[in-house]
Design an enzyme around this catalytic site. Structure first.
Site, PDB file in Angstrom:
ATOM      1  N   GLY A  49       0.768  -1.253   0.000  1.00  0.00           N
ATOM      2  CA  GLY A  49       0.000   0.000   0.000  1.00  0.00           C
ATOM      3  C   GLY A  49       0.791   1.290   0.000  1.00  0.00           C
ATOM      4  O   GLY A  49       0.281   2.327  -0.414  1.00  0.00           O
ATOM      5  N   ASP A 108      -4.555   1.788  11.158  1.00  0.00           N
ATOM      6  CA  ASP A 108      -5.959   1.601  11.515  1.00  0.00           C
ATOM      7  C   ASP A 108      -6.002   1.125  12.969  1.00  0.00           C
ATOM      8  O   ASP A 108      -6.060   1.924  13.890  1.00  0.00           O
ATOM      9  CB  ASP A 108      -6.552   0.588  10.522  1.00  0.00           C
ATOM     10  CG  ASP A 108      -8.036   0.390  10.673  1.00  0.00           C
ATOM     11  OD1 ASP A 108      -8.634   1.021  11.546  1.00  0.00           O
ATOM     12  OD2 ASP A 108      -8.610  -0.412   9.910  1.00  0.00           O
ATOM     13  N   VAL A 158     -10.733   3.577   3.034  1.00  0.00           N
ATOM     14  CA  VAL A 158     -10.278   4.437   1.937  1.00  0.00           C
ATOM     15  C   VAL A 158      -9.482   3.656   0.892  1.00  0.00           C
ATOM     16  O   VAL A 158      -8.931   2.587   1.174  1.00  0.00           O
ATOM     17  CB  VAL A 158      -9.448   5.629   2.465  1.00  0.00           C
ATOM     18  CG1 VAL A 158     -10.328   6.615   3.205  1.00  0.00           C
ATOM     19  CG2 VAL A 158      -8.293   5.165   3.352  1.00  0.00           C
ATOM     20  N   ASP A 164      -5.700  -0.215  -1.804  1.00  0.00           N
ATOM     21  CA  ASP A 164      -6.601  -0.985  -2.658  1.00  0.00           C
ATOM     22  C   ASP A 164      -7.877  -1.394  -1.948  1.00  0.00           C
ATOM     23  O   ASP A 164      -7.991  -1.334  -0.722  1.00  0.00           O
ATOM     24  CB  ASP A 164      -5.895  -2.264  -3.133  1.00  0.00           C
ATOM     25  CG  ASP A 164      -5.801  -3.322  -2.033  1.00  0.00           C
ATOM     26  OD1 ASP A 164      -5.407  -2.953  -0.900  1.00  0.00           O
ATOM     27  OD2 ASP A 164      -6.137  -4.483  -2.291  1.00  0.00           O
TER      28      ASP A 164
HETATM   29  P1  5GP Z   1      -3.914  -2.082  11.073  1.00  0.00           P
HETATM   30  O1  5GP Z   1      -3.028  -3.251  11.380  1.00  0.00           O
HETATM   31  O2  5GP Z   1      -3.381  -0.776  11.600  1.00  0.00           O
HETATM   32  O3  5GP Z   1      -5.331  -2.331  11.528  1.00  0.00           O
HETATM   33  O4  5GP Z   1      -4.050  -1.983   9.520  1.00  0.00           O
HETATM   34  C1  5GP Z   1      -3.044  -1.493   8.729  1.00  0.00           C
HETATM   35  C2  5GP Z   1      -3.123  -2.024   7.330  1.00  0.00           C
HETATM   36  O5  5GP Z   1      -4.458  -2.354   6.949  1.00  0.00           O
HETATM   37  C3  5GP Z   1      -2.683  -0.960   6.363  1.00  0.00           C
HETATM   38  O6  5GP Z   1      -1.316  -1.060   6.089  1.00  0.00           O
HETATM   39  C4  5GP Z   1      -3.540  -1.218   5.156  1.00  0.00           C
HETATM   40  O7  5GP Z   1      -2.909  -2.164   4.328  1.00  0.00           O
HETATM   41  C5  5GP Z   1      -4.798  -1.826   5.712  1.00  0.00           C
HETATM   42  N1  5GP Z   1      -5.871  -0.822   5.894  1.00  0.00           N
HETATM   43  C6  5GP Z   1      -6.314  -0.279   7.049  1.00  0.00           C
HETATM   44  N2  5GP Z   1      -7.295   0.605   6.834  1.00  0.00           N
HETATM   45  C7  5GP Z   1      -7.472   0.620   5.486  1.00  0.00           C
HETATM   46  C8  5GP Z   1      -8.344   1.377   4.616  1.00  0.00           C
HETATM   47  O8  5GP Z   1      -9.161   2.216   5.006  1.00  0.00           O
HETATM   48  N3  5GP Z   1      -8.203   1.122   3.288  1.00  0.00           N
HETATM   49  C9  5GP Z   1      -7.305   0.226   2.785  1.00  0.00           C
HETATM   50  N4  5GP Z   1      -7.280   0.082   1.467  1.00  0.00           N
HETATM   51  N5  5GP Z   1      -6.479  -0.485   3.567  1.00  0.00           N
HETATM   52  C10 5GP Z   1      -6.562  -0.285   4.892  1.00  0.00           C
END
Ligand code: 5GP
Length: 182
Positions: A49, A108, A158, A164
């Site tokens: 990403g 996130d 998003v 993606d």
């Molecule tokens: P976390 O481990 O912080 O919950 O998630 C991080 C990863 O989840 C990011 O690097 C991304 O790949 C994916 N991610 C989290 N939120 C989103 C979002 O709103 N859109 C997309 N496309 N990927 C997300």
């Protein structure tokens, strides 16, 4: 202009336009350049990403930058975090004694970044910081300090500018979202 429609027929809406993204990247690059004056940065791009964000921001840094790529997968084709992080491409170069900055697309829950930072710490860099283009502060589940943040956003899913949905939309030049789909 890249095609913006998915085979689902949905057209994305703009959340952060291209001009605003680029302006914020310039500010972030200035902040980083000021903090790392006279030092070589080892910049780690978190795939997939972050690849567009990374390519843009490193070209705005005016000190020596060594680029490394770390592939992780945490979501699969779903929109919710599994909490499970899989390394799909590791860094083969030693990070010991390096000034490392991790460039992430979005934080996130914070689980992915926290996993990555812990993994890199074991490789004994001289310093370790992280920069995320986007952050969803209301979704954080773990305590992880993000040193440089581009934009804080809400809980919406998003897409675009590297991000993606099921493999699509990465080529959009802006950060968008799909209406009625989150
Ligand atoms: P976390 O481990 O912080 O919950 O998630 C991080 C990863 O989840 C990011 O690097 C991304 O790949 C994916 N991610 C989290 N939120 C989103 C979002 O709103 N859109 C997309 N496309 N990927 C997300």
């Amino acid at each position: 202009m890249p095609t913006s429609k998915h085979e689902s027929g949905k057209s994305p809406k703009v959340l952060i336009p291209e001009v605003k993204l680029q302006a914020r990247l310039t500010e972030l690059a200035h902040e980083i350049a000021a903090d790392y004056r006279g030092k070589e940065i080892t910049a780690i791009c978190i795939l997939k990403g972050s690849f567009i964000f990374f390519a843009d921001i490193i070209r705005k840094l005016d000190q020596p930058v060594v680029c490394e790529f770390l592939g992780v997968s945490s979501y699969g084709n779903r929109k919710v975090t599994s909490g499970e992080v899989k390394v799909t491409l590791d860094i083969n170069e030693p990070l010991e004694g390096k000034h490392v900055i991790v460039f992430e697309d979005i934080v996130d829950s914070g689980l992915t970044l926290s996993y990555i930072l812990n993994m890199i710490k074991t490789r004994q860099p001289a310093s370790l910081r992280c920069c995320s283009l986007l952050m969803k502060p209301d979704s954080m589940k773990v305590d992880v300090d993000v040193d440089y943040v581009g934009f804080k956003i809400g809980n919406e899913f998003v897409i675009g500018y590297g991000l993606d949905y099921a493999g699509a939309y990465r080529g959009l030049p802006y950060i968008g979202y799909l209406e009625h789909d989150h």
